[in-house]
Write a protein that holds these residues in place. Structure first.
Motif, PDB file in Angstrom:
ATOM      1  N   GLN A 347     -37.889 -29.635  43.346  1.00 57.55           N
ATOM      2  CA  GLN A 347     -38.748 -30.743  43.742  1.00 57.55           C
ATOM      3  C   GLN A 347     -39.782 -31.103  42.679  1.00 57.55           C
ATOM      4  O   GLN A 347     -40.046 -32.287  42.430  1.00 57.55           O
ATOM      5  N   GLU A 348     -40.354 -30.093  42.019  1.00 56.44           N
ATOM      6  CA  GLU A 348     -41.407 -30.367  41.042  1.00 56.44           C
ATOM      7  C   GLU A 348     -40.910 -31.279  39.923  1.00 56.44           C
ATOM      8  O   GLU A 348     -41.621 -32.189  39.472  1.00 56.44           O
ATOM      9  N   GLN A 349     -39.681 -31.060  39.479  1.00 58.31           N
ATOM     10  CA  GLN A 349     -39.148 -31.856  38.388  1.00 58.31           C
ATOM     11  C   GLN A 349     -38.904 -33.305  38.816  1.00 58.31           C
ATOM     12  O   GLN A 349     -39.200 -34.243  38.078  1.00 58.31           O
ATOM     13  N   ILE A 350     -38.358 -33.485  40.009  1.00 59.22           N
ATOM     14  CA  ILE A 350     -38.047 -34.829  40.478  1.00 59.22           C
ATOM     15  C   ILE A 350     -39.329 -35.603  40.792  1.00 59.22           C
ATOM     16  O   ILE A 350     -39.443 -36.795  40.485  1.00 59.22           O
ATOM     17  N   VAL A 351     -40.305 -34.934  41.396  1.00 60.67           N
ATOM     18  CA  VAL A 351     -41.588 -35.591  41.668  1.00 60.67           C
ATOM     19  C   VAL A 351     -42.216 -36.053  40.362  1.00 60.67           C
ATOM     20  O   VAL A 351     -42.807 -37.144  40.281  1.00 60.67           O
TER      21      VAL A 351
END
Length: 368
Positions: A347-351
């Motif tokens: 999630q951190e990368q996509i956010v």
């Protein structure tokens, strides 16, 4: 973050439906609110949500239940406009190009940056020819169109030559990569999705009828709910599979289903992305998937992290499932590779990719 950061609104049909677009709307709104953005979600109908929302996310609905939008068109446009003005929205994300029919006139003259978020693939209109026109409107009048795969981005560019930017941002894994892979000790093949024709569960049942005589003790679980339940249950019984196939409905916590599975199967006729593939990969499940547009072709590598078969071919699906059941070493290797790939969709990368897109509208000082 400070008040200088953009205020965001996600516009959707409803959050009270267990489906991929709705789940991703809640996931992304929660993640951005957690980063400090002011986030609202405006549903066209039903203020309830199937998904938990961050305390800072404000969720409102224009109508208590789904209206006739032909009769309620003017009221819908006016309601969206009121919401944008009341919340001083800077960035509007419409969670379906079809919403352009309402969102474009609603935002006219407000200085709102307008993004369209496509969850289906370009060549599928879901039985609504108006979707093609909506995509043209989004490609001409939105600042950017967000699509889920590079394949779909190329189709938008080839077919529409849009004025809008077309940006590929895949869906994130909705939960953190589990600390442990599924133990894969239960003899269970799992499928997850809405019980609709697009998911090809009828094909899966016919395939399972070929698998089960050679796989004693194995069971098939199809988790989900939808309009095809009665049809699928009738087909299951007709094929004599009532002892080896269960349709338990929607899991309140779907991760329980993944933990209890040993193989995952996606039998879809088409997919916009295939979020359930990512979820299964995160649990280290070996995957058998149809080679359908567009998500599986981008998420999976045949022979490395999945076995892939043609769409609508029960015999090929049965052969692949039987292969993984009979060869646990190969299944384990596929599952390990899939789990490693799932980490790249954290999630951190996509956010971060969404934040980069949102930041395009800020000046270098960070002020609006």
């Amino acid at each position: 973050m400070t008040a200088a950061w953009p205020r965001l609104c996600f516009l959707t049909g409803t959050l009270n439906a267990v489906a991929g677009a709705e789940r991703m709307t809640a996931t992304m709104a929660n993640a951005l609110a957690g980063q400090g953005y002011a986030v609202t979600i405006l549903s066209l109908w039903d203020a309830a949500s199937c998904f938990p929302l961050h305390p800072a996310v404000r969720h409102e609905a224009l109508f208590a239940s789904r209206p006739s939008f032909k009769r309620a068109y003017a009221g819908t446009v006016a309601g969206i406009r009121r919401h944008l003005r009341a919340n001083r929205t800077d960035v509007l994300v419409q969670v379906d190009p079809m919403l352009a029919f309402f969102a474009l006139p609603a935002a006219l003259g407000l200085g709102v940056r307008h993004l369209a978020w496509e969850h289906c693939h370009f060549d599928e209109d879901l039985g609504k020819p108006a979707r093609r026109l909506a995509r043209r409107l989004a490609a001409r009048f939105c600042e950017a169109v967000v699509v889920l795969t590079e394949r779909d981005r190329r189709r938008w560019l080839e077919a529409l030559r849009p004025r809008s930017a077309v940006v590929c941002i895949p869906n994130p894994l909705p939960f953190a990569v589990p600390a442990q892979a599924a133990p894969r000790t239960d003899r269970t093949v799992l499928a997850v999705g809405r019980l609709v024709a697009a998911k090809g569960f009828d094909v899966l049942l016919r395939a399972w009828a070929e698998v089960v005589p050679q796989a004693p003790g194995w069971r098939l679980t199809i988790a989900g709910e939808g309009e095809e339940r009665a049809t699928l249950e009738a087909l299951r019984d007709e094929l004599g599979l009532s002892d080896s196939v269960t349709l338990p409905g929607i899991y309140e916590d779907v991760t329980i289903a993944y933990k209890l599975a040993s193989v995952f199967c996606l039998s879809s006729r088409y997919e916009g992305f295939g979020l359930v593939l990512l979820e299964a990969m995160a649990f280290g499940l070996p995957i058998v998937s149809t080679d359908c547009e567009t998500g599986p072709r981008e998420l999976l590598e045949p022979g490395r992290d999945a076995l892939m078969v043609p769409v609508d071919q029960p015999a090929a699906l049965a052969q692949a499932l039987g292969r993984l059941i009979r060869h646990p070493g190969e299944a384990a290797a596929l599952g390990e590779a899939a789990r490693e790939k799932a980490r790249t969709y954290a999630q951190e990368q996509i956010v971060g990719q969404w934040e980069t897109l949102i930041a395009r509208g800020k000046n270098p000082s960070g002020e609006r």
